[in-house]
Structure formats: C-alpha cells, structure tokens
Design a protein around this motif. Structure first.
Motif, PDB file in Angstrom:
ATOM      1  N   GLN A 106      -1.123   4.589  -5.059  1.00 36.89           N
ATOM      2  CA  GLN A 106      -0.904   5.855  -4.350  1.00 36.89           C
ATOM      3  C   GLN A 106      -0.479   6.975  -5.296  1.00 36.89           C
ATOM      4  OE1 GLN A 106       1.882   5.554  -1.111  1.00 36.89           O
ATOM      5  NE2 GLN A 106       1.875   7.753  -0.707  1.00 36.89           N
ATOM      6  N   GLU A 125       0.851  -1.183  -4.251  1.00 37.63           N
ATOM      7  CA  GLU A 125       0.475  -0.124  -3.308  1.00 37.63           C
ATOM      8  C   GLU A 125       1.003   1.227  -3.766  1.00 37.63           C
ATOM      9  OE1 GLU A 125       0.049  -3.976  -1.436  1.00 37.63           O
ATOM     10  OE2 GLU A 125       1.740  -3.033  -2.491  1.00 37.63           O
ATOM     11  N   ASP A 126       2.260   1.264  -4.239  1.00 38.43           N
ATOM     12  CA  ASP A 126       2.835   2.521  -4.714  1.00 38.43           C
ATOM     13  C   ASP A 126       2.133   3.015  -5.974  1.00 38.43           C
ATOM     14  OD1 ASP A 126       4.609   2.684  -2.660  1.00 38.43           O
ATOM     15  OD2 ASP A 126       6.321   1.876  -3.773  1.00 38.43           O
TER      16      ASP A 126
END
Length: 574
Positions: A142, A138-139
């Motif tokens: 992003q 997820e990071d």
C-alpha cells in the motif's frame, strides 16, 4: 513475461515446522535493537530455499519457468525474493535487514532462472520512500510505489511491449526498471524469443493447430511474449465489433478456433495484419529508446553482475605435472545456498596447487601474468617419465570459460620462445593464497595489481600484508560489515565481539579481552587471510554481500584446525 495465477493458499512447506523454527529465529533477531544487530549477521539459514520440496512446490506454481524471462528451467531454477532479504540497493540510511521479515512471505517468493536471480541481486527500485521497518506485506504494498513488474499481481503487458524482433520495450518507468534489472534484452533471450515468434508467425499460414497450442501453452517458453504479439495481430486482423476476448490460454484457444474457421480471404487478411504489426514494431522501437533515456534509474551491468566470478569450465594442458585436466563447475549448488565452492582433493604431487596457479594466470590478464615471468620456467611440463625433461616441452595452455558468456580467459606460455600470451585485461578480481600464507607485521600494503594478489601461489616466501592499520581506519557500517564476517570465521559467541580502536585490535571472548597480536601464529594467520579477502572485496565492491571474486586457497586446512575444522570451508564461503 506473462501473468501468473498464484494460488492464494501458500504451499504446505511454508507452514512446516522447519520453516516455523527459522521464522521464529529471524523475528527474534529483527526485534533486537539496531545496535545489537550492527555487527551480527542474521541467523537465517538460506539453505532452506534450496530444499527440494520447497523449491519443487514453487516451481510447480510457476510452471517450471522463470517468472521474469520465461526461460524453461525445470527443477533447476532458484527461489527468488522480489523484495530482497538484505541490503536493499539504493537504500542509503536504510536498515541492512530490509526486507528480511518477508523471507517466508508467499507473495514475495518467485521462481527464477539463475541468471535473472543473479542479475537482480539486491535491487528493488521504488519511487519514493520505502515502507516502515517490519511493516506487514499489505502495508508495504500500500505504501511503496514499486517499480518492478510483479507478474503474479499485475498484467506485465501494461508495462512491457514484446516486439517481433525478439526484443522487449518499456511502456513506462516500471517497464524500464524491469528490463534493466533483469536485462530482459540480453542476447540469448532476444534470439530465443525471435525464433519462437518467427515460428508462430509462420504457423499462421498453415492449418495445423497442434503447433500453435504448443507454442502458446502456459508451460511453453516465452509464451507470454508470443501472446502479447498475437493479441496485437488479432486486433489488427479483426474488426472492432468482433474482437477476441479473454487472456492467456483462454485467448489462445479462442484465437485458434477463429483461425481454423477462417476462409482463404480471411487468412490473407491475417497475413497482412501480421505484416502491419511487424512494421509498427519497427517504429515503436524508436519511441521505446526515447522512453528509456528519460528514466535512467538502474543501468544494465552485465560485466559486474554476471560475467565476473561465474566460472563454468577450466581446461589445463602441459602445466607442471598436469598433461591435461578439465573441470566443470555448476552455476549454483543444488541443495545449498551460496556460491559454488570447488575443493580439489588428492595425494601429494597430483596437481592440486598447479591447478590453482594455472587458473590464476588465466584470469589476471597478460600484463599482470608478465610480472610473474620469473616463475614460468618451473611451470613447464616435463614429458619424461623416469627423468626430468623440458627440452622440447609443449606450450602451457589454460582456458577458463564462464556461465552465460561466450568470453573465455586464457593463458599461453611457450618456453622455447619465452612468449606469454593472455587476455589484455583481467577477467575478474582474483585472490590467491599459497600453502604457507606467511604474513609480515611490518608490511601494511601490497603492490597494486592481480599479480600481487596471487603471488603467494607461486612464491612460498611471499607474504600477506598485515591488516592492522587498515582495520583501524574502518568506521561505521563498513566496520560493522567486517566485524559481522569475522564473527563467523572466528566463531565468536553471542556475547563476544571484535574490538577495533585507533590503538588496539582485539577480541572479547569468554569474558576476556585478548589482543590479536597476542594470539597464536595459526590463529593470526587465519585472521590475516580472512581480513585480506574482506579488504580486497570492499575495495572493489560497495556491498560485501553482493561481492564477486575468485578466491584460490591452497592447503585450505592449514591453521583452520585451530578454529573449527568441520565448518571452516562453509564459513569461509559465507
């Protein structure tokens, strides 16, 4: 390329005990200090990605098509990591293990044809910095501005425009990079798409919808390209107040229903709309070429990434004791990682060594083959059964074909006319090691050229250069790469290490430091051959993990019993 509906829940195999064990090993390795990892290869067993259940589950998700070029591959495809597991290209100063921690991340796994997989390699372009080491998926998503289209999270048609002539054009930088990395305009793909597009446009003038549905189905090859064009045809055909909504198969079904209900006048308008789309595509190609010119990040490199080293077929005629021999070599092994390795096993005098010599002559090119001319008379075939007879021997003929390429390498020698004919240029990097594999500690370098690299296959007294001086010159990440490879071949333990200083080369093993020069002749012979292979690969390729070459080793088992015979071929392959 078309949008893929990836299930949120990962396949059961990713939760299996086997995967959990592998993941635990990988995480433990990644959590070690960088200094500890520098001269060690990661412990991941890539064979797991070739497991039939693992691969079968992913193949089903992607409808047994390549996620990127949409070629139908059935169960013959491979698992591709969109973010590579090692040595991310353009990652200067980046930890070599980017993005190894995503090895079993469901959202990073795709199904691919072998050609797209090999073309992509370790390339994953980003605009700006990469995410932090060991960052969550997820990071990463992003914080990274990825420049490859992910067909499982975005609509490819926002970045790619498929044209009626079968080519694909970019609609921005992401499209440019995707086309270049996967070479989506390679000849075979363009021809395949063009034929299907022509078939679809021709079907517009008919009434049967069965063919339409078969062309546009989610399992059909290049259906994403066809839907992209059909969407533009529909927009040109229908007025703005009655568009066909939906995407994918929903759009296809609605278009077919509207098409079946159309009267003759509407059908005529549809034909005109299709012609306008074809004309618009011709104009768009000029714009697309201009877009590609202003965003030159990755160049398409067919020669280095696909043709070199991808041998598909070998045919040998009238070479020494061989009357005729044909060998077929698969692009990849069915259930294991790594490049295919062909082992020829047989009794003495059945042509094993001759086959290697013949392949070498075909691949090194005419000028280099000419340097070995003095060995040619001994290669001529004898037609005699009870006696040796070369009086009217037929010419030697050798041909080597490649996967994904119409190009063939060939060698021809007519003993009566003393005529050598071959390709003008070497087809690839070729390394050959004869059965004896002598080395000379006084010989530090070999002459330049393909003939010198394979000479030991023809001359039993030829020697391999002793690599001590070269090894001492290696520093930094280059030395780390060499040490990591040698650690596998020399079966060094967890606490063992290769020691290279300006005045000493040795191995620390079992708590003792031993000079390479003090090792047995057999051990040193293996060491010299392996370092010679590594040396040549590094001279021609920046990253040994992506290096490609044909390596021909006669009597593979010679000296390898001194190390670990059961695994030696596999370790050399790594």
């Amino acid at each position: 390329m078309r949008r893929i509906n990836r299930p949120k829940e990962s396949p059961w195999f990713l939760q299996s005990d086997r995967v959990m064990v592998e993941q635990k090993k990988v995480f433990a390795y990644l959590r070690r200090d960088m200094e500890d990892r520098r001269q060690r290869r990661d412990p991941l067993n890539d064979d797991i990605f070739f497991d039939l259940e693992f691969r079968g589950g992913i193949a089903k998700t992607f409808h047994e098509k390549c996620a990127f070029c949409e070629a139908q591959v059935g169960r013959e495809g491979v698992v591709l990591h969109l973010r590579p597991l090692r040595f991310a290209a353009d990652g200067e100063g980046l930890d070599k293990n980017y993005y190894l921690w995503l090895a079993f991340e469901w959202r990073n796994l795709f199904y691919s044809c072998s050609q797209c997989s090999r073309l992509k390699g370790d390339r994953f372009p980003v605009d700006g910095p990469r995410a932090s080491y060991l960052a969550s998926f997820e990071d990463i998503v992003q914080h990274e501005n990825a420049l490859l289209v992910d067909p499982a999270t975005e609509d490819p048609h926002k970045s790619l425009r498929f044209l009626c002539d079968g080519t694909v054009a970019s609609l921005g930088e992401e499209g440019v990079e995707t086309i270049a990395v996967f070479d989506l305009n390679r000849d075979g793909l363009v021809l395949s798409r063009r034929r299907l597009i022509e078939k679809m446009l021709a079907a517009l003038s008919g009434r049967g919808h069965g063919e339409f549905e078969s062309l546009l189905g989610v399992n059909a090859p290049h259906s994403g390209a066809l839907l992209s064009i059909l969407r533009r045809v529909a927009d040109a055909w229908l007025t703005a107040d009655s568009p066909i909504k939906g995407s994918g198969e929903n759009f296809a079904h609605r278009f077919i229903n509207r098409w079946l209900a159309a009267d003759k006048e509407q059908r005529d308008q549809l034909s005109l709309a299709a012609k306008r789309v074809e004309d618009a595509d011709s104009n768009f190609q000029r714009y697309a070429a201009w877009v590609a010119e202003i965003v030159p990040r990755y160049e398409i490199d067919r020669s280095a990434r696909v043709v070199e080293g991808e041998i598909a077929r070998v045919e040998i005629s009238y070479f020494k004791g061989i009357s005729h021999l044909e060998l077929e070599i698969p692009f990849h092994r069915e259930d294991k990682s790594g490049a295919p390795a062909l082992m020829i096993i047989g009794e003495n005098a059945t042509g094993k060594s001759s086959s290697l010599a013949a392949i070498a002559l075909a691949l090194i090119g005419q000028s280099e083959a000419g340097k070995l001319k003095k060995f040619m008379p001994s290669l001529v075939h004898s037609e005699g059964v009870n006696h040796f007879d070369q009086l009217d021997a037929p010419p030697i003929k050798v041909s080597v074909g490649f996967h994904f390429s119409p190009v063939q390498a060939a060698f021809y020698f007519d003993a009566r006319r003393q005529l050598i004919s071959s390709e003008n240029e070497p087809s690839m990097l070729v390394l050959g090691y004869g059965a004896r594999r002598f080395f000379d500690t006084r010989k530090r370098d070999r002459p330049v050229g393909g003939a010198a690299r394979v000479r030991t296959l023809f001359d039993p007294l030829a020697t391999i250069p002793y690599p001590a001086d070269w090894l001492r010159q290696q520093t930094g990440s280059r030395l780390d790469t060499i040490a990591a490879a040698l650690r596998i071949i020399l079966t060094l333990g967890e606490d063992d290490e290769l020691i290279v200083t300006p005045d000493f080369i040795g191995v620390r093993a079992n708590g003792r430091v031993v000079s390479i020069d003090a090792l047995s002749e057999g051990y040193r012979s293996v060491f010299v051959m392996v370092v010679d292979i590594i040396r040549e690969l590094l001279e021609h390729w920046g990253n040994i993990e992506q290096a490609q070459a044909v390596v021909l080793i006669d009597e593979l088992e010679t000296h390898l019993h001194r190390i670990r015979p059961a695994n030696s071929p596999s370790e050399l392959q790594h």
